[in-house]
Write a protein that holds these residues in place. Sequence first.
Motif, PDB file in Angstrom:
ATOM      1  N   PRO A  50       0.813  -1.225   0.000  1.00 28.36           N
ATOM      2  CA  PRO A  50       0.000   0.000   0.000  1.00 28.36           C
ATOM      3  C   PRO A  50       0.842   1.269   0.000  1.00 28.36           C
ATOM      4  CG  PRO A  50      -0.105  -1.094   2.144  1.00 28.36           C
ATOM      5  CD  PRO A  50       0.574  -2.032   1.212  1.00 28.36           C
TER       6      PRO A  50
ATOM      7  N   ARG B  27      -0.492  13.178   2.946  1.00 31.10           N
ATOM      8  CA  ARG B  27       0.590  12.404   2.327  1.00 31.10           C
ATOM      9  C   ARG B  27       1.850  12.443   3.180  1.00 31.10           C
ATOM     10  NH1 ARG B  27       4.055  14.113  -2.023  1.00 31.10           N
ATOM     11  NH2 ARG B  27       4.894  12.338  -3.187  1.00 31.10           N
TER      12      ARG B  27
ATOM     13  N   GLN C 207       2.077   1.896  -3.583  1.00 31.42           N
ATOM     14  CA  GLN C 207       0.984   2.239  -4.495  1.00 31.42           C
ATOM     15  C   GLN C 207       0.369   3.598  -4.175  1.00 31.42           C
ATOM     16  OE1 GLN C 207      -1.816  -1.130  -5.017  1.00 31.42           O
ATOM     17  NE2 GLN C 207      -0.133  -2.474  -4.424  1.00 31.42           N
ATOM     18  N   SER C 208       0.152   3.886  -2.884  1.00 29.22           N
ATOM     19  CA  SER C 208      -0.545   5.122  -2.522  1.00 29.22           C
ATOM     20  C   SER C 208       0.376   6.335  -2.490  1.00 29.22           C
ATOM     21  CB  SER C 208      -1.230   4.954  -1.161  1.00 29.22           C
ATOM     22  OG  SER C 208      -0.269   4.674  -0.153  1.00 29.22           O
ATOM     23  N   LEU C 209       1.604   6.178  -1.996  1.00 30.59           N
ATOM     24  CA  LEU C 209       2.512   7.315  -1.851  1.00 30.59           C
ATOM     25  C   LEU C 209       3.416   7.525  -3.066  1.00 30.59           C
ATOM     26  CD1 LEU C 209       3.643   7.109   1.890  1.00 30.59           C
ATOM     27  CD2 LEU C 209       1.885   8.545   0.863  1.00 30.59           C
TER      28      LEU C 209
END
Length: 525
Positions: free
Chosen positions: A304, A480, A307-309
């Motif tokens: 995750p 973020r 993928q997210s950051l």
Amino acid sequence: MATAARPSAPVAPPPGVASLPVSHRGLLTLGVMLATIMQILDTTIANVALPHMQTALGATADTVTWVLTSYIVASAIAIPITGWLSDRIGSRNLFLVSTIGFILASALCGMAQSLPQMVAFRILQGISAAFMNPLSQTVLLDINPPERQAKAMSIWGMGIMVGPIMGPVIGGWLTDNFDWRWVFYVNLPLGVICVAILWWLLPSRPIRKRPFDLFGFALLSLGISALQLMLDRGQGEDWLGSTEIWVEMLLAVIALWMFAVHMATAKNPMFERDLWRNRNLVTAIFFMLVIGVVMMATMALLPPMLQSLYGHSVFDTGVLLMPRGLGVVLTMAISAQLTQRGVDPRWLVGLGMTLAAYSLWQMMHWSLEMGSTPIIISGFLQGLGMGLVFMPLNGIAFATLPPQQRTEGSSLMNLSRSIGASVGISIVTTLLARSIQVSHAALVPNITADRLATLDPNLLQILGGSGEAVLAMADAEINRQAMMIGYLNDFWAMAVITAASVPLVLFLRRPKGPVAKPDPAAAGH
């Protein structure tokens, strides 16, 4: 109580002779490794398919995680009875039944139409998988003579360590190109081949009739279940502010304490007390707890995060995680050779844990602006470290166990790794959520109009609707940054745990006697 016949010291076969000699040892090794890899892949292969399962099964983001947790908990609860069942019905019968059960449960998981069905089938799959890991390790030790056991354990360890790394890659590819149900259906063709080989070649250990410690099993199951529930639900239920969490915590403490007392005093305990007198095995169990935390918690955090950051796709994420597997394979092969050449395996274990701690220290210094190189380097180093630890540690633990105690010893080590994995995942997930909240609250006061001109109230009023978009973008960036801080805090915690485990090497004893050299006459056995 007929325990006098049990040997008090390890009785090992002479060089060149296996405990259970078999024909076609290479083919049987392939079948055993197919079972091992199938089982270990299913601990992580479903991770990347969770969003698709959530939609198809009508689950929420919170409840769909039970697809993962139910498998791990069911496996952890069932592992302790592997030794008793193996003695009771025969190791061959248990291995075949558990493998067939795993295949059928996989098919049912692929056909599940609701979350309750999926959880029920995953529990069945986890129970079947629980027996496969200890039995596969025991079989490889039994069918190889002493001088080949280090190599056999390196092969087995590669499957155990590389499986969780390859799971997200394979799961992502199957989900993207076919359907999420194929992360379960893929077990069917592999399973049929595996069962055919095992049915043809698998030998059985002698059957030993001994009573089942139902009370001890109930206490251990209750303790593990309550602990996992507490860790899984604690963040959502405000931890000790919740009556439910208090009840689960007390149940876990009381049940596990009573189990420890029962093990020390019962006439026929679940695990033979001789196992707990073996210093190497007990120390290896503690190491396995740490390995479970480091290996599985890291693998739960990184997909995750990447993928997210960092914006990587599912497949690219899997590719970035592959250097870990390369490092594991490399040092497992090297450590097997070094051990056979007489290098003290305790030095390899200590060096491996130090490398793993150093890789986590590197991960503590990641930033949002970096490229892929630090991810690859730290992953490769962590793989090198885990590969150096795993095979020598298994060798040290099993070298001092008589053959009839190998299954129970393997069960305990697999249980500790499973508990470490489940507890580690729950802890790092909770720490991540808390760190994000705290970091977000600490960052917000620093984002002012003086530091960011676009946040000037007059300018925002002029911009109107666009001003709201500016505020949303600022909040997204704060989130973020807070998330990145949360991940770094998790890496710091795991680095401390790993470094703190290094001194455990001092409690290990080097097995007596030189390492046997391979016997050419046995090479084709």
